[in-house]
Design a protein around this motif. Structure first.
Motif, PDB file in Angstrom:
ATOM      1  N   VAL A 174      55.190 -83.102  82.024  1.00  0.00           N
ATOM      2  CA  VAL A 174      55.490 -82.565  80.692  1.00  0.00           C
ATOM      3  C   VAL A 174      54.260 -81.895  80.094  1.00  0.00           C
ATOM      4  O   VAL A 174      54.343 -80.808  79.501  1.00  0.00           O
ATOM      5  N   ASP A 175      53.102 -82.531  80.267  1.00  0.00           N
ATOM      6  CA  ASP A 175      51.868 -81.964  79.727  1.00  0.00           C
ATOM      7  C   ASP A 175      51.560 -80.616  80.367  1.00  0.00           C
ATOM      8  O   ASP A 175      51.236 -79.635  79.673  1.00  0.00           O
ATOM      9  N   LEU A 176      51.663 -80.541  81.693  1.00  0.00           N
ATOM     10  CA  LEU A 176      51.386 -79.281  82.386  1.00  0.00           C
ATOM     11  C   LEU A 176      52.373 -78.193  81.961  1.00  0.00           C
ATOM     12  O   LEU A 176      51.984 -77.046  81.708  1.00  0.00           O
ATOM     13  N   THR A 177      53.631 -78.553  81.865  1.00  0.00           N
ATOM     14  CA  THR A 177      54.660 -77.574  81.519  1.00  0.00           C
ATOM     15  C   THR A 177      54.470 -77.037  80.109  1.00  0.00           C
ATOM     16  O   THR A 177      54.620 -75.831  79.855  1.00  0.00           O
ATOM     17  N   SER A 178      54.139 -77.916  79.187  1.00  0.00           N
ATOM     18  CA  SER A 178      54.023 -77.510  77.781  1.00  0.00           C
ATOM     19  C   SER A 178      52.902 -76.508  77.559  1.00  0.00           C
ATOM     20  O   SER A 178      52.895 -75.790  76.552  1.00  0.00           O
ATOM     21  N   ARG A 179      51.946 -76.430  78.508  1.00  0.00           N
ATOM     22  CA  ARG A 179      50.813 -75.532  78.349  1.00  0.00           C
ATOM     23  C   ARG A 179      51.022 -74.169  79.014  1.00  0.00           C
ATOM     24  O   ARG A 179      50.144 -73.306  78.969  1.00  0.00           O
ATOM     25  N   ILE A 180      52.184 -73.976  79.622  1.00  0.00           N
ATOM     26  CA  ILE A 180      52.471 -72.698  80.278  1.00  0.00           C
ATOM     27  C   ILE A 180      52.971 -71.704  79.238  1.00  0.00           C
ATOM     28  O   ILE A 180      53.863 -72.011  78.441  1.00  0.00           O
ATOM     29  N   ARG A 181      52.396 -70.530  79.265  1.00  0.00           N
ATOM     30  CA  ARG A 181      52.783 -69.500  78.309  1.00  0.00           C
ATOM     31  C   ARG A 181      54.260 -69.153  78.465  1.00  0.00           C
ATOM     32  O   ARG A 181      54.749 -68.929  79.568  1.00  0.00           O
ATOM     33  N   GLY A 182      54.972 -69.096  77.364  1.00  0.00           N
ATOM     34  CA  GLY A 182      56.386 -68.751  77.379  1.00  0.00           C
ATOM     35  C   GLY A 182      57.308 -69.941  77.255  1.00  0.00           C
ATOM     36  O   GLY A 182      58.494 -69.787  76.962  1.00  0.00           O
ATOM     37  N   VAL A 183      56.780 -71.155  77.458  1.00  0.00           N
ATOM     38  CA  VAL A 183      57.596 -72.362  77.332  1.00  0.00           C
ATOM     39  C   VAL A 183      57.801 -72.682  75.861  1.00  0.00           C
ATOM     40  O   VAL A 183      56.842 -72.888  75.122  1.00  0.00           O
ATOM     41  N   GLN A 184      59.048 -72.718  75.427  1.00  0.00           N
ATOM     42  CA  GLN A 184      59.366 -72.993  74.031  1.00  0.00           C
ATOM     43  C   GLN A 184      59.477 -74.490  73.749  1.00  0.00           C
ATOM     44  O   GLN A 184      59.145 -74.956  72.656  1.00  0.00           O
ATOM     45  N   LYS A 185      59.928 -75.236  74.758  1.00  0.00           N
ATOM     46  CA  LYS A 185      60.180 -76.660  74.569  1.00  0.00           C
ATOM     47  C   LYS A 185      60.343 -77.292  75.938  1.00  0.00           C
ATOM     48  O   LYS A 185      60.774 -76.644  76.886  1.00  0.00           O
ATOM     49  N   VAL A 186      59.975 -78.568  76.066  1.00  0.00           N
ATOM     50  CA  VAL A 186      60.158 -79.299  77.317  1.00  0.00           C
ATOM     51  C   VAL A 186      61.091 -80.482  77.054  1.00  0.00           C
ATOM     52  O   VAL A 186      60.859 -81.270  76.138  1.00  0.00           O
ATOM     53  N   VAL A 187      62.146 -80.582  77.843  1.00  0.00           N
ATOM     54  CA  VAL A 187      63.118 -81.670  77.691  1.00  0.00           C
ATOM     55  C   VAL A 187      63.081 -82.540  78.949  1.00  0.00           C
ATOM     56  O   VAL A 187      63.240 -82.051  80.067  1.00  0.00           O
ATOM     57  N   ARG A 188      62.875 -83.837  78.751  1.00  0.00           N
ATOM     58  CA  ARG A 188      62.827 -84.786  79.858  1.00  0.00           C
ATOM     59  C   ARG A 188      64.242 -85.237  80.224  1.00  0.00           C
ATOM     60  O   ARG A 188      64.978 -85.748  79.387  1.00  0.00           O
TER      61      ARG A 188
END
Length: 218
Positions: A174-188
């Motif tokens: 989740v941490d890695l994904t949230s820092r990628i440009r263009g990601v609006q939200k991360v859902v587990r």
């Protein structure tokens, strides 16, 4: 070219290759070819993987029967949990789509993430495919994650993460994904397992989570 850029180019090339080849085996279950040898890399049993593929294939038909051509609906199954994403025009169609999927054989549960809104454009969907590829490449480059333990689904810049993972793996992903440009939200959408359970799930030949120290770069 950076490591991430190279990995992204490699994955993209692989995606293109798999869509253009014909006359090969129709289904590759839980494996990757390394040096000419098929190595198991999935934490699901082969039977469960086949069930998940069957659920996804049948879901498109039952959803179409339920709501016709209204909306844009995708169903992704992992360990028999069906994630429903996309867009529908009203709450009635949203409920009908979920009910249709829930009635399929072997579906343990559903996660209804359908948005009641206009259908996304082809451009938006292409961007979502690219974003999902970036997420997988980032996991592979991180070194402390088994990228094949995760299934990544992206809709309208929202990234849904599925998989049978430990709490530590989930938090890292989740941490890695949230820092990628263009990601609006991360859902587990994870199934959390203990470290002890992980030892029994990790297939022989799969990359170790301790392959190299964790990177702080996304």
């Amino acid at each position: 070219m950076t490591g991430t850029s190279f990995r992204l180019a490699l994955i993209t090339s692989a995606l293109i290759a798999t869509t253009t080849l014909s006359g090969c085996a129709a289904i590759l279950v839980g494996g990757a070819v390394v040096g000419g040898t098929l190595v198991a890399v999935d934490r699901r049993s082969s039977g469960t993987q086949i069930d998940d593929q069957t659920i996804e294939m049948k879901a498109s038909t039952v959803v179409r029967d339920a709501i016709g051509n209204r909306g844009h609906v995708n169903v992704t199954s992992y360990n028999r949990v069906a994630l429903i994403t996309g867009e529908v025009p009203n709450e009635t169609d949203r409920a009908a789509a979920e009910q249709a999927v829930a009635r399929l054989d072997n579906v343990r549960s559903t996660v209804n993430e359908l948005a009641v809104t206009f259908s996304s454009s082809l451009t938006n969907r292409s961007n979502d495919v690219l974003l999902a590829t970036k997420v997988k490449a980032t996991f592979a480059d991180a070194g402390d994650l088994s990228a094949n333990a995760f299934k990544v689904v992206t809709e309208r810049g929202i990234v849904y993460l599925m998989g049978r993972v430990t709490e530590a793996e989930a938090n890292r992903a989740v941490d890695l994904t949230s820092r990628i440009r263009g990601v609006q939200k991360v859902v587990r959408v994870f199934e959390i397992v203990s470290e002890t359970d992980l030892a029994t799930l990790q297939p022989q030949g799969a990359p170790s989570n301790n392959a190299k120290p964790a990177s702080n770069k996304p």
